[in-house]
Design an enzyme around this catalytic site. Structure first.
Site, short mmCIF file in Angstrom:
data_model
loop_
_atom_site.label_atom_id
_atom_site.label_comp_id
_atom_site.label_asym_id
_atom_site.label_seq_id
_atom_site.Cartn_x
_atom_site.Cartn_y
_atom_site.Cartn_z
N LYS A 96 4.75 4.71 -1.31
CA LYS A 96 4.84 6.10 -1.77
C LYS A 96 6.08 6.79 -1.22
O LYS A 96 6.52 7.81 -1.78
CB LYS A 96 3.58 6.86 -1.37
CG LYS A 96 2.34 6.40 -2.12
CD LYS A 96 1.08 7.06 -1.58
CE LYS A 96 -0.16 6.51 -2.29
NZ LYS A 96 -1.43 6.98 -1.69
N GLY B 58 0.80 -1.21 0.00
CA GLY B 58 0.00 0.00 0.00
C GLY B 58 0.84 1.27 0.00
O GLY B 58 1.93 1.33 -0.57
N SER B 59 0.32 2.27 0.68
CA SER B 59 0.88 3.62 0.54
C SER B 59 2.26 3.81 1.14
O SER B 59 2.88 4.86 0.92
CB SER B 59 -0.09 4.64 1.15
OG SER B 59 -1.28 4.70 0.40
N ILE B 60 2.76 2.85 1.94
CA ILE B 60 4.14 3.06 2.42
C ILE B 60 5.12 3.02 1.24
O ILE B 60 6.23 3.56 1.34
CB ILE B 60 4.54 2.04 3.51
CG1 ILE B 60 4.63 0.63 2.96
CG2 ILE B 60 3.62 2.11 4.69
CD1 ILE B 60 5.21 -0.35 3.96
#
Length: 583
Positions: free
Chosen positions: A307, A303-305
């Site tokens: 990013k 997921g967004s980690i």
């Protein structure tokens, strides 16, 4: 001639007469001396024989007493012999606490040739060993062999009870058994051994691969010659991490959880746990599917980690800075795929806002600006696409598209479409925090000077400084607020990934993560938590990472910071000044 013979006989008669008259000739004296001399020799031989018998039977008696008190180590009929080849080195934590050691245990064997009634023998033994396999044991006792195992690794109480039964044809052999004082506390790191005390998982298997098996084979691996193996983990912190995970599974009704703490200057794993786990002292469930070490042997869309790496890639390219603009006013469409923001701002965002607001659209545009080849090269440079090299043998290979296309690059930019291990994500984040140096992780104690021999500069110190700023900024104003611990200045990034169910992403089944560092003014540790399929807490409608994975990190830091040598600083921190957010 006749005269000569006669004269000799006459001399003989004369001598006999002299003897009869009481005269003692010189020949008699010689004979007595001879008899006395040889009599003394006979007596000496007799005493020597007596002494030999006494010594021999004394030695036998002493040995029997020794075996009766201490326990013998050898068996008849070709049974395995116990000697120092069965030894393994102690495993210690970074402070010298014993994590694994050898202890002596009794194992039960039988001599089938001396067993009179196998049925009665099994019936008696089963009163002490309830789980005894009757069929297998009966077959062994009827085999007529000279030596068979009945039960290995008995407790002292079981040994005493079996001895009291007085069953003929059975005996005990003293063996070495591995003992883990902490039980399941560090099971996925330590691993375990088989019945023959050979490492089959974790650091136990690694130790064998480093030459212990060869030393055992040639008889050089004695208990006295094996130096202890000192690990990088701190068992105090390890206990805290596992305790937080166990509580989190219960609190958030999740199926699994994990966490790791890494030293940003040495790459040492200070603590790492994945639950559910197992007890290496009794690993009956170690091979069950849910006992997987999710931190190294499982790969996930994080997921967004991810990013964090997309943002670092954009900064590292030299094309962008923290104030660069990206249009996130409308969804990003690529083929049949539409990329939307979870909490959309529907406007142009700065690079810092893309990170703090966790914009999928903005991250996709960052990746599109770098290009497919540049994107893949950066992730590979950060160690996210190759199988990680470390001491643990249980390490999974990351999963990526066979052929990268534009849609893959865009979705990977915000954490979908690529799977890697949580530990690799934490290792890559170490480089984002420590000035740009990627350091291979280790479970062995390592100094900072030793770490520099393996370190590789993967991003510039300027990009690392910008990422530290963004982590702290997000910790103060973004999704990392629930990871804050007063006095320790925690920064980080949440990641909420939808899991694939029946071939489609499910909005209700999640794999959450929180990637953090502290203290952010000069980071010393990176902490990553994961939680698999958490449910909303009572009174809450959602179960995103900010509501579970972030509080897990906060609890780990709050309880372990003092053990990690981080002194709290309660001086009020100035607000970030580089960029501002527009809500």
């Amino acid at each position: 001639m006749k005269l000569g013979l006669f004269n000799k006989r006459s001399k003989g008669l004369k001598n006999d007469s002299a003897l009869a008259g009481g005269e003692i000739p010189s020949g008699k004296m010689a004979f007595d001396g001879f008899r006395k001399k040889h009599g003394n020799r006979a007596r000496n031989r007799l005493w020597m024989a007596v002494a030999c018998f006494v010594a021999a039977y004394g030695a036998i008696g002493g040995k029997l007493i020794y075996f009766g008190v201490v326990g013998g180590e050898e068996q008849e009929y070709g049974g395995p012999r116990v000697h120092e080849l069965a030894s393994r080195p102690d495993i210690l934590d970074r402070n010298g606490q014993i994590l694994a050691t050898d202890i002596k245990t009794a194992s039960l064997y039988a001599e089938p040739r001396n067993i009179v009634d196998p049925d009665e023998t099994i019936e008696l033994l089963s009163t002490v060993i309830p789980d005894l396999d009757w069929e297998t044991t009966y077959r062994r006792l009827k085999s007529g062999a000279g030596f068979v195992w009945i039960k290995r690794g008995l407790t002292p109480k079981q040994q005493s009870q079996i001895m009291a039964l007085g069953v003929p044809g059975i005996g005990f052999r003293t063996e070495k058994r591995r003992f883990y004082p902490g039980g399941p506390t560090a099971s996925h790191i330590l691993g375990l051994v088989n019945i023959d005390n050979q490492g089959i998982a974790g650091m136990e298997k690694y130790i064998d691969s480093q030459g212990l098996s060869d030393l055992r084979a040639v008889g050089l691996a004695t208990g006295q010659s094996l130096e202890p193996v000192k690990l990088s983990i701190d068992i105090r912190v390890q206990h805290i991490v596992r305790d937080v995970l166990v509580n989190a599974i219960e609190r958030y009704r999740a199926i699994a959880a994990g966490a790791v703490i890494l030293d940003v200057h040495t790459g040492e794993v200070v603590a790492m746990s994945s639950v559910p786990d197992y007890d290496p002292n009794n690993p009956v469930n170690a091979l069950e599917k849910d006992r997987l070490n999710r931190m190294t042997a499982g790969t996930y869309e994080l997921g967004s980690i991810i990013k964090s790496f997309t943002t670092a890639m954009a900064l590292d390219s030299g094309k962008f800075n923290l104030e660069s603009k990206f249009d996130a006013s409308r969804p990003l469409v690529i083929g049949r795929q539409t990329i939307r923001d979870y909490y959309g701002k529907s406007r142009v965002l700065t690079l810092a806002e893309v990170f703090v607001y966790s914009s999928n659209i903005g991250s996709g545009r960052e990746a599109d600006a770098i290009g497919i080849e540049g994107h893949r090269e950066f992730l590979k440079r950060m160690g996210l696409l190759d199988r990680m090299e470390t001491e643990l043998p249980e390490v999974a290979r990351p999963v990526e598209p066979r052929v990268w296309r534009k849609v893959h690059s865009l979705t990977i930019s915000f954490g979908h479409g690529m799977m890697t291990t949580p530990l690799q994500a934490a290792v890559g984040t170490v480089a984002l925090m420590n000035g740009g140096k990627l350091i291979p992780p280790t479970f062995l104690k390592r100094s900072e000077a030793q770490a520099q021999e393996f370190a590789k500069q993967v991003i510039s110190p300027k990009v690392s400084a910008d990422m530290r700023y963004l982590y702290r900024f997000n910790g103060q104003t973004g999704s990392g607020r629930r990871a804050q611990v007063e006095g320790y200045r925690v920064g980080g990034k949440t990641g909420t990934a939808e899991k694939v169910v029946n071939g489609r992403y499910s909005k209700d089944v999640r794999f959450n993560a929180f990637l953090a560092a502290f203290p952010m003014d000069n980071p010393r540790y990176v902490v990553l938590s994961i939680i698999d399929e958490p449910k909303p807490e009572e009174g809450k409608l959602s179960a995103t990472a900010g509501l579970n994975a972030a509080p897990m990190v906060a609890e780990i830091i709050r309880r372990s910071a003092s053990f990690l040598g981080v002194t709290p600083d309660f001086v009020e921190e100035a607000a970030p000044a580089k960029v501002s957010l527009i809500n």
